[in-house]
Design an enzyme around this catalytic site. Structure first.
Site, PDB file in Angstrom:
ATOM      1  N   ASP A  10       0.868  -1.160   0.000  1.00 47.38           N
ATOM      2  CA  ASP A  10       0.000   0.000   0.000  1.00 47.38           C
ATOM      3  C   ASP A  10       0.921   1.231   0.000  1.00 47.38           C
ATOM      4  O   ASP A  10       2.111   1.118   0.291  1.00 47.38           O
ATOM      5  CB  ASP A  10      -0.877  -0.048   1.254  1.00 47.38           C
ATOM      6  CG  ASP A  10      -1.702   1.189   1.428  1.00 47.38           C
ATOM      7  OD1 ASP A  10      -2.290   1.662   0.432  1.00 47.38           O
ATOM      8  OD2 ASP A  10      -1.776   1.695   2.567  1.00 47.38           O
ATOM      9  N   ASP A  12      -0.017   5.099   1.032  1.00 50.33           N
ATOM     10  CA  ASP A  12      -0.152   6.037   2.151  1.00 50.33           C
ATOM     11  C   ASP A  12      -0.160   5.298   3.479  1.00 50.33           C
ATOM     12  O   ASP A  12      -0.926   4.360   3.683  1.00 50.33           O
ATOM     13  CB  ASP A  12      -1.432   6.859   2.006  1.00 50.33           C
ATOM     14  CG  ASP A  12      -1.445   7.697   0.736  1.00 50.33           C
ATOM     15  OD1 ASP A  12      -0.355   8.102   0.285  1.00 50.33           O
ATOM     16  OD2 ASP A  12      -2.542   7.948   0.197  1.00 50.33           O
ATOM     17  N   ASP A  18       0.842   9.358   5.969  1.00 47.97           N
ATOM     18  CA  ASP A  18      -0.536   9.566   5.538  1.00 47.97           C
ATOM     19  C   ASP A  18      -1.005  10.930   6.026  1.00 47.97           C
ATOM     20  O   ASP A  18      -0.373  11.570   6.860  1.00 47.97           O
ATOM     21  CB  ASP A  18      -1.429   8.458   6.108  1.00 47.97           C
ATOM     22  CG  ASP A  18      -2.733   8.317   5.321  1.00 47.97           C
ATOM     23  OD1 ASP A  18      -2.925   9.053   4.336  1.00 47.97           O
ATOM     24  OD2 ASP A  18      -3.546   7.467   5.700  1.00 47.97           O
ATOM     25  N   ASP A 129      -1.866  -0.689   5.870  1.00 46.77           N
ATOM     26  CA  ASP A 129      -2.172  -0.117   7.185  1.00 46.77           C
ATOM     27  C   ASP A 129      -3.669  -0.046   7.469  1.00 46.77           C
ATOM     28  O   ASP A 129      -4.066   0.471   8.502  1.00 46.77           O
ATOM     29  CB  ASP A 129      -1.529   1.269   7.347  1.00 46.77           C
ATOM     30  CG  ASP A 129      -2.187   2.332   6.470  1.00 46.77           C
ATOM     31  OD1 ASP A 129      -2.570   2.001   5.321  1.00 46.77           O
ATOM     32  OD2 ASP A 129      -2.308   3.481   6.927  1.00 46.77           O
TER      33      ASP A 129
HETATM   34 MG   LIG Z   1      -2.745   3.170   3.526  1.00 42.09          MG
END
Ligand SMILES: [Mg+2]
Ligand SMILES: [Zn+2]
Length: 182
Positions: A10, A12, A18, A129
């Site tokens: 992933d 961000d 992020d 995340d």
């Molecule tokens: Mg993410």
């Protein structure tokens, strides 16, 4: 032919910090400490590294696909400057309400990656995340790994009984993956 080693990330909260306000410009893209070096280390161990990211800020009109392209060029350049290389960067530009097939946890981008790289994602580490990352990993038979950066610490509290590996950040997850292969 044996499948090459592959890790899917992933973006961000895994590679870069992020923001609840979206990453809307090149200037707002800031790597998480150690993430670029981790990608280079994975490459050095023979892993291809691909990125799959939800970028609904495009669909929300917060930034254009052209700007997103510039952000991804910045990211790829930062990875190259650290000695690594991204094999692919795929994004979903849609808003959640558009009901597309590519916004994680939907799997269209993962299936596209399988076609483009010519290998299955079954068992491939997929590091994210959010629950949507873990659910997408489950849907394609990948190996879900959660990092506590980004929204990961909050996501960890939502895992319940799910058997998911959790690490502090991409650097720590990478050290574990590299230790496995010796
Ligand atoms: Mg993410
Ligand atoms: Zn989409």
């Amino acid at each position: 032919m044996a499948a090459r080693r592959l890790v899917v990330l992933d973006r961000d909260g895994v590679i870069n910090e992020d923001s609840g306000e979206f990453i809307k410009s090149v200037a707002e893209w800031r790597p998480i400490r150690g993430s670029l070096e981790a990608i280079a280390a994975l490459n050095g161990a023979g892993f291809r590294v691909a990125v799959i990211t939800n970028q609904s800020g495009v669909g929300r009109g917060l930034f254009t696909e052209q700007t997103l392209g510039a952000i991804h060029e910045r990211m790829s350049a930062a990875v190259r400057a650290t000695g690594g290389e991204l094999a692919a960067v795929y994004y979903c530009p849609h808003r959640p309400d558009e009901g597309c097939e590519c916004r994680k946890p939907k799997t269209a981008l993962f299936r596209r990656l399988e076609r483009d790289l010519g290998q299955s994602l079954a068992g491939t580490p997929l590091i994210g995340d959010r629950l949507s990352d873990i659910e997408a990993a489950d849907a394609v038979g990948a190996r879900a790994i959660l990092v506590r950066t980004g929204t990961g610490a909050a996501t960890e509290r939502l895992l319940g009984n799910r058997a998911v590996e959790v690490f502090d950040d991409l650097a720590a997850a990478t050290r574990s993956l590299l230790a496995e292969i010796g």
